[in-house]
Structures are given as structure tokens and as C-alpha cells.
Design a protein around this motif. Structure first.
Motif, PDB file in Angstrom:
ATOM      1  N   ARG A 148      33.327  61.949  46.163  1.00  0.00           N
ATOM      2  CA  ARG A 148      33.596  63.187  46.069  1.00  0.00           C
ATOM      3  C   ARG A 148      33.375  64.099  47.532  1.00  0.00           C
ATOM      4  N   GLU A 149      32.462  63.493  48.365  1.00  0.00           N
ATOM      5  CA  GLU A 149      32.471  64.034  49.606  1.00  0.00           C
ATOM      6  C   GLU A 149      33.533  63.285  50.564  1.00  0.00           C
ATOM      7  N   ALA A 150      33.990  62.141  50.288  1.00  0.00           N
ATOM      8  CA  ALA A 150      35.089  61.681  51.069  1.00  0.00           C
ATOM      9  C   ALA A 150      36.443  62.673  50.605  1.00  0.00           C
ATOM     10  N   ALA A 151      36.410  63.021  49.246  1.00  0.00           N
ATOM     11  CA  ALA A 151      37.626  63.599  48.881  1.00  0.00           C
ATOM     12  C   ALA A 151      37.634  65.242  49.440  1.00  0.00           C
ATOM     13  N   ARG A 152      36.424  65.940  49.447  1.00  0.00           N
ATOM     14  CA  ARG A 152      36.356  66.968  50.253  1.00  0.00           C
ATOM     15  C   ARG A 152      36.820  66.891  51.735  1.00  0.00           C
ATOM     16  N   LEU A 153      36.364  65.928  52.251  1.00  0.00           N
ATOM     17  CA  LEU A 153      36.741  65.810  53.860  1.00  0.00           C
ATOM     18  C   LEU A 153      38.223  65.494  53.983  1.00  0.00           C
ATOM     19  N   GLN A 154      38.899  65.130  52.728  1.00  0.00           N
ATOM     20  CA  GLN A 154      40.171  64.766  52.809  1.00  0.00           C
ATOM     21  C   GLN A 154      40.960  66.121  52.171  1.00  0.00           C
ATOM     22  N   THR A 155      40.036  67.330  51.781  1.00  0.00           N
ATOM     23  CA  THR A 155      40.417  68.625  51.185  1.00  0.00           C
ATOM     24  C   THR A 155      41.114  68.336  49.868  1.00  0.00           C
ATOM     25  N   PHE A 156      40.862  67.376  48.960  1.00  0.00           N
ATOM     26  CA  PHE A 156      40.894  67.504  47.641  1.00  0.00           C
ATOM     27  C   PHE A 156      40.273  68.524  46.875  1.00  0.00           C
ATOM     28  N   PRO A 157      41.055  69.385  46.050  1.00  0.00           N
ATOM     29  CA  PRO A 157      40.171  70.354  45.438  1.00  0.00           C
ATOM     30  C   PRO A 157      39.182  69.581  44.328  1.00  0.00           C
ATOM     31  N   ASP A 158      37.892  70.190  44.092  1.00  0.00           N
ATOM     32  CA  ASP A 158      36.853  69.545  43.250  1.00  0.00           C
ATOM     33  C   ASP A 158      37.508  69.346  41.807  1.00  0.00           C
ATOM     34  N   ASP A 159      38.714  69.809  41.327  1.00  0.00           N
ATOM     35  CA  ASP A 159      39.033  69.604  40.130  1.00  0.00           C
ATOM     36  C   ASP A 159      40.183  68.171  40.060  1.00  0.00           C
ATOM     37  N   TYR A 160      40.215  67.759  41.313  1.00  0.00           N
ATOM     38  CA  TYR A 160      41.073  66.756  41.391  1.00  0.00           C
ATOM     39  C   TYR A 160      40.193  65.370  40.969  1.00  0.00           C
ATOM     40  N   LEU A 161      40.551  64.627  39.956  1.00  0.00           N
ATOM     41  CA  LEU A 161      39.913  63.419  39.446  1.00  0.00           C
ATOM     42  C   LEU A 161      40.759  62.324  39.939  1.00  0.00           C
ATOM     43  N   PHE A 162      39.922  61.108  40.480  1.00  0.00           N
ATOM     44  CA  PHE A 162      40.658  59.813  40.708  1.00  0.00           C
ATOM     45  C   PHE A 162      40.278  59.058  39.713  1.00  0.00           C
ATOM     46  N   MET A 163      41.364  58.286  39.148  1.00  0.00           N
ATOM     47  CA  MET A 163      40.993  57.141  38.085  1.00  0.00           C
ATOM     48  C   MET A 163      41.011  56.199  38.652  1.00  0.00           C
ATOM     49  N   GLY A 164      40.445  55.155  37.725  1.00  0.00           N
ATOM     50  CA  GLY A 164      39.979  53.652  37.894  1.00  0.00           C
ATOM     51  C   GLY A 164      38.458  53.566  38.435  1.00  0.00           C
ATOM     52  N   ASN A 165      38.081  52.339  38.838  1.00  0.00           N
ATOM     53  CA  ASN A 165      36.896  52.270  39.385  1.00  0.00           C
ATOM     54  C   ASN A 165      36.663  52.819  40.481  1.00  0.00           C
ATOM     55  N   ARG A 166      35.204  52.741  41.014  1.00  0.00           N
ATOM     56  CA  ARG A 166      34.910  53.515  42.337  1.00  0.00           C
ATOM     57  C   ARG A 166      35.570  53.068  43.576  1.00  0.00           C
ATOM     58  N   THR A 167      35.669  51.586  43.620  1.00  0.00           N
ATOM     59  CA  THR A 167      36.393  51.253  44.471  1.00  0.00           C
ATOM     60  C   THR A 167      37.913  51.374  44.689  1.00  0.00           C
ATOM     61  N   GLN A 168      38.684  51.600  43.653  1.00  0.00           N
ATOM     62  CA  GLN A 168      40.082  52.052  43.648  1.00  0.00           C
ATOM     63  C   GLN A 168      39.917  53.610  43.760  1.00  0.00           C
ATOM     64  N   GLN A 169      38.942  54.322  43.474  1.00  0.00           N
ATOM     65  CA  GLN A 169      38.823  55.835  43.912  1.00  0.00           C
ATOM     66  C   GLN A 169      38.829  55.896  45.221  1.00  0.00           C
ATOM     67  N   TYR A 170      37.843  55.203  45.976  1.00  0.00           N
ATOM     68  CA  TYR A 170      37.720  55.172  47.420  1.00  0.00           C
ATOM     69  C   TYR A 170      39.071  55.154  48.043  1.00  0.00           C
ATOM     70  N   VAL A 171      39.989  54.002  47.607  1.00  0.00           N
ATOM     71  CA  VAL A 171      41.122  53.651  48.288  1.00  0.00           C
ATOM     72  C   VAL A 171      42.278  54.548  47.980  1.00  0.00           C
TER      73      VAL A 171
END
Length: 511
Positions: free
Chosen positions: A464-487
Motif C-alpha cells: 500500500r505504501e508503494a501504491a501510494r507513492l505510485q498514486t494509486f487510490p486507496d480503493d485500488y486493490l491488487f490481485m494475486g499474492n504479495r510478490t505479484q502485487q509488488y510487481v
């Protein structure tokens, strides 16, 4: 009547570029609507499909479904979205496709979508960019190490030609192509890839009346415009100039169809306030401790290890003249006894969540949410905890991230070339008072390049911190496992930047 543009989004990833275009609203009108998005990676495609469903549901009902808010908060059992809203889910399936560009299946599906868009929209826009691995400097270095690797046979070098094929078939009012800076210097068959690309783009439509004027995005005095480029580096867009809290520099080429290009020279927008920092967007997030990847992992064990590391650093610096650094380590060791974060996950919404008047925070925070999602730490080796602690304290005291030579010998990892300069930036702390360095897919590996600035947390960034630095809104969910989410997060275009690019494109082509 305002113009309606159908979007074709290729190499879409989790949808950052498309999110920016689809979220633009001008005087109550939504000028861009995604007709088809294409992504071959399975977890990113799931993210893309879920986001398409939410956009359609919002358009139909004006609010997020309660089932999604619950799933977002709990993340336990994903609802059957077709039961929540069957038409919206069907729309999402029709929009987001798991296809590999260049295959006959992809060609057929995209060409059918193009025909539908032509019948339902005033005009179209093509967005996206070929995968960056073959263009990036790091990717090329890794490829050279592969036995039998021949650059000319790497299909990724030529994926931009599929973008060109779609561009030629679609003949959109405008296109936006994004890629890494490395493509400016990447070569195949002794030719610059960028040179080949520009030749293809410049010759497109010759004799058929749909040539494109190629433009670079420039920012001066807070105003973004589309200008002719005099050199390849003119196409580099610096995300921090658009209020993105990250020094992300990418090549962005904007093409305007010749019959609409008369407005492009005068098109301009005011960009978001620049110089946003790491602390601006993650400073209010729940404090977390990291985990211990090997051995006992609980708060007490973690605290002992970090206090031991702080004590070691106090002793190491005892005979040195660097009093501020020594005092900082002593202070951290003392504070660890009382202030240590106890949890590895945090979902509590920050104080005054959703009430900010700041443009970027209004973009990130979604008041209808009841929790922060995907804010959980990963485990680190005990030996790395000391390095993370040192880097975070060093960055706080000195104002820059330490190089390998700055680390005490006692913290040297068992790398033969640690002091050779090869691993100079092996451990990099993100500075609280500055924009982050580029968030890349490498964050999925070990987190060493993405150390949290708070020494008390002694960890790498969460998804989520990486997503915020990328400016994805907080309601944006990334599917898959954590490694896939980071990618997914690391490979994406920042949506907040994309929205401003969309606004500039709209100003250039809207009738």
C-alpha cells in the motif's frame, strides 16, 4: 455536445494509465471511456478486470458496492461479482482481456473491439507501452548474462510493432506511448530502438490521410504543454513535476492525428503542485514492524534484535567524531523499549481520513472506505535489520541515503564485491522529506532499495505504501499474492500523472 473517446489500452498492467484517463471529468462530462484493455499476466489481468467492474458499477449506482468495501477491508473471501451486479461484471469481462499481444487471438479480439468503438464513440485514443524489460538498462544487462541470448531474437524488442499495427488499424484521434528511459539508448541490429520506433510512427498513414504529429510533454512554471521535440530526451516526463511523490522519469510520446493537430500547440493545463514527498503520502499510515524471516518472529524477539543492532551501532560510533549519528542510535535504542510498533499489519484509517483539502490526498483517500488494505510487512533476515536501521537513521541525520562505504564494517554483508562499488546502492532508504526514488518491480524481490524512512519501523515499504507513492487510490486493490502485487505496482504508470496527461490530450483533440 462534448466529444466521447473510446480507449484502447495495450500492455495495460494493473491499469494505471487507463485509470488516469477513465477518471478524468470535465464539467461533469467523462471524455474517455475504456473500450478494451489487454494484459497477459494473470494477476494483473484480475486487477484490471475488478477495476473495470468497479468503474461500471459506480457509473450505474454512484457508489462502491458494500460487498467490495467489506472485501477491501477484510480481504478474506472474494465475492462473486456477477451476483453483485451481473451487467457490470459482464461489462468488465468484455473490457479487460488476458491476451498476449502479437498472437492471432489477440489480433482478432482487438480488431473486433475497434469496430465496436468506431460505431459507439465519436473517436478513439490508443494508450499503453510495450514491456520495458528488453529496453531497460538493467534488463539488457541481465539478458547479456544469459547463455545464447541474441537481442535480435528477443520478441520483446519488437512488441512495439504490435502497438504500431493497432495504431494503424485504429487510426485514433491521439495516442500515448509510455516506456522506460532505457529505450532511448537500446539498440538492435546496430540501430537505436527509439530511432526505429520514431520512423514507424512518422511514416504511419502516409498517403492515407491519417499521419500523426509527434509531441513531447513539457512543463514550465507549473504549466504543461505539448511541444515538438528537438532531441530524444525531450520525450522524458518527470513525474515529480506533476505532483507525484516520486522521481519517476519515463519516455512519453504523444501523437495527435494531423486533422486535429491545429489545437495541439495551444493546448495547456496547470499541473498539480510539485515537490511532494514520501512523508506527504505515507507519513500518516499505521506504523508497523517488519518480520523476522528466519527463526522466532514475535514483537519481543524483533525488538531484541533491533535494540541489539542499535547498541552495536552505538559502540561502533563511540570513537568517532560523528556525534549526531551516535546520539541518534542511542536515542533509537532507548525509544525501542517503549515505542516499538507491535503489529505487522495495519488497517486503521488515519485521523481525519478523507477530509483533506489537498488535491493529491483527495485523490488517494476515499471516504467510503473503512480500512486501509494491503498494508502488511514482510519478513527480513536478522542481519538486514541492522542495515535497515542504519540506513534509516543515516538518512534522517544526513539527509541522503548511505552508500556501501558509509556502512560500518560490522554490517558488511557477505558479498565479495561489497566495497568494490558494484553494490554501492544495495541498501537505499527513502527520505521522508523528498520524493521517492523510482518504484520498480524490483521491490518484489527483497525491499533493500525501498527502506522505510522511520528507523523505529525498521522495514521495507508495504504494497500500500508503494501504491501510494505510485498514486494509486486507496480503493485500488491488487490481485494475486504479495510478490505479484509488488510487481504490478512497480510496473504501472502513476494514475495521478496519467489523469493530467489525459487532461492535456483532451485539450488537444476535443472538438
Amino acid at each position: 455536445m462534448p466529444s466521447n473517446f473510446g480507449i484502447v489500452d495495450l500492455f495495460a498492467g494493473p491499469g494505471g494509465l487507463g485509470e488516469g484517463f477513465a477518471s478524468l471529468v470535465e464539467d461533469g462530462h467523462i471524455p474517455f471511456r475504456i473500450g478494451i484493455s489487454v494484459e497477459k499476466e494473470a494477476s494483473a489481468h484480475k486487477t484490471l478486470t475488478l477495476r473495470a467492474f468497479l468503474r461500471e458499477y459506480l457509473a450505474r449506482h454512484g457508489a462502491l458496492p458494500t460487498q467490495y468495501i467489506d472485501f477491501h477491508a477484510d480481504g478474506v473471501l472474494e465475492p462473486n461479482w456477477s451476483e453483485v451486479d451481473a451487467p457490470a461484471w459482464q461489462h468488465a469481462i468484455d473490457e479487460a482481456h488476458a491476451l498476449e499481444l502479437g498472437t492471432e487471438a489477440a489480433k482478432t479480439t482487438i480488431d473486433l473491439a475497434i469496430e465496436k468503438l468506431r460505431a459507439s464513440c465519436d473517436d478513439t485514443v490508443l494508450i499503453g507501452g510495450p514491456p520495458c524489460q528488453a529496453y531497460s538498462l538493467v534488463g539488457r544487462a541481465r539478458s547479456r548474462g544469459k547463455v545464447g541470448y541474441v537481442p535480435e531474437e528477443d520478441a520483446r524488442h519488437y512488441l512495439f510493432r504490435e502497438y504500431i499495427r493497432v495504431l494503424d488499424k485504429l487510426r485514433p484521434a491521439a495516442f500515448v506511448m509510455e516506456n522506460v528511459k532505457g529505450m532511448l539508448s537500446s539498440t538492435v541490429e546496430s540501430r537505436l530502438v527509439f530511432e526505429m520506433l520514431m520512423e514507424d510512427l512518422s511514416s504511419l498513414g502516409t498517403g492515407r490521410g491519417h499521419q500523426y504529429e509527434l509531441r513531447a510533454i513539457r512543463v514550465a512554471d507549473g504549466i504543461a504543454t505539448l511541444q515538438e521535440a528537438s532531441k530524444p530526451s525531450d520525450f522524458i516526463v518527470r513525474a515529480e513535476m506533476f505532483g507525484v511523490p516520486q522521481r519517476r522519469h519515463r519516455v512519453v510520446i504523444v501523437g495527435i492525428r494531423a486533422d486535429l493537430a491545429n489545437k495541439a500547440p495551444s493546448a495547456k493545463i496547470r499541473v498539480s503542485k510539485p515537490v511532494r514527498t514520501v512523508n506527504d503520502v505515507i507519513g500518516t499510515m499505521p506504523s508497523l514492524r517488519s518480520g523476522i524471516s528466519r527463526g522466532m518472529d514475535d514483537t519481543a524477539a524483533w525488538r531484541r534484535e533491533v535494540i541489539d543492532a542499535a547498541g552495536l551501532l552505538v559502540r561502533v560510533h563511540a570513537g568517532m567524531e560523528d556525534e549526531p549519528l551516535r546520539e541518534a542510535f542511542s536515542l533509537i535504542a532507548g525509544r525501542m523499549l517503549e515505542e516499538v510498533p507491535r503489529s505487522r499489519t495495519g488497517s486503521d484509517l488515519p485521523v481525519n481520513y478523507g477530509a483533506s483539502s489537498d488535491e493529491l490526498m483527495r485523490w488517494l483517500e476515499r471516504p467510503e472506505l473503512r480500512a486501509i488494505a494491503q498494508h502488511a510487512t514482510r519478513g527480513h533476515m536478522v542481519s538486514d535489520l541492522g542495515r535497515y536501521l542504519f540506513a534509516a537513521v543515516f538518512g534522517t541525520v544526513r539527509g541522503f541515503s548511505p552508500k556501501a562505504a558509509d556502512f560500518p564494517f560490522a554490517l558488511s554483508p557477505e558479498h565479495r564485491n561489497w566495497h568494490s562499488g558494484i553494490f554501492n546502492d544495495r541498501f537505499r532508504v527513502q527520505l521522508a522529506g523528498e520524493a521517492a526514488t523510482t518504484i520498480t518491480s524490483h521491490i518484489s524481490k527483497d525491499g533493500h532499495y525501498f527502506i522505510h524512512p522511520d528507523p523505529l519501523q525498521c522495514r521495507s515499504l508495504t504494497v500500500r505504501e508503494a501504491a501510494r507513492l505510485q498514486t494509486f487510490p486507496d480503493d485500488y486493490l491488487f490481485m494475486g499474492n504479495r510478490t505479484q502485487q509488488y510487481v504490478q505496482v512497480g510496473n504501472a504508470v502513476p494514475p495521478f500523472l496519467a489523469r493530467q496527461i489525459a487532461e492535456l490530450v483532451s485539450a488537444s483533440i476535443a472538438r
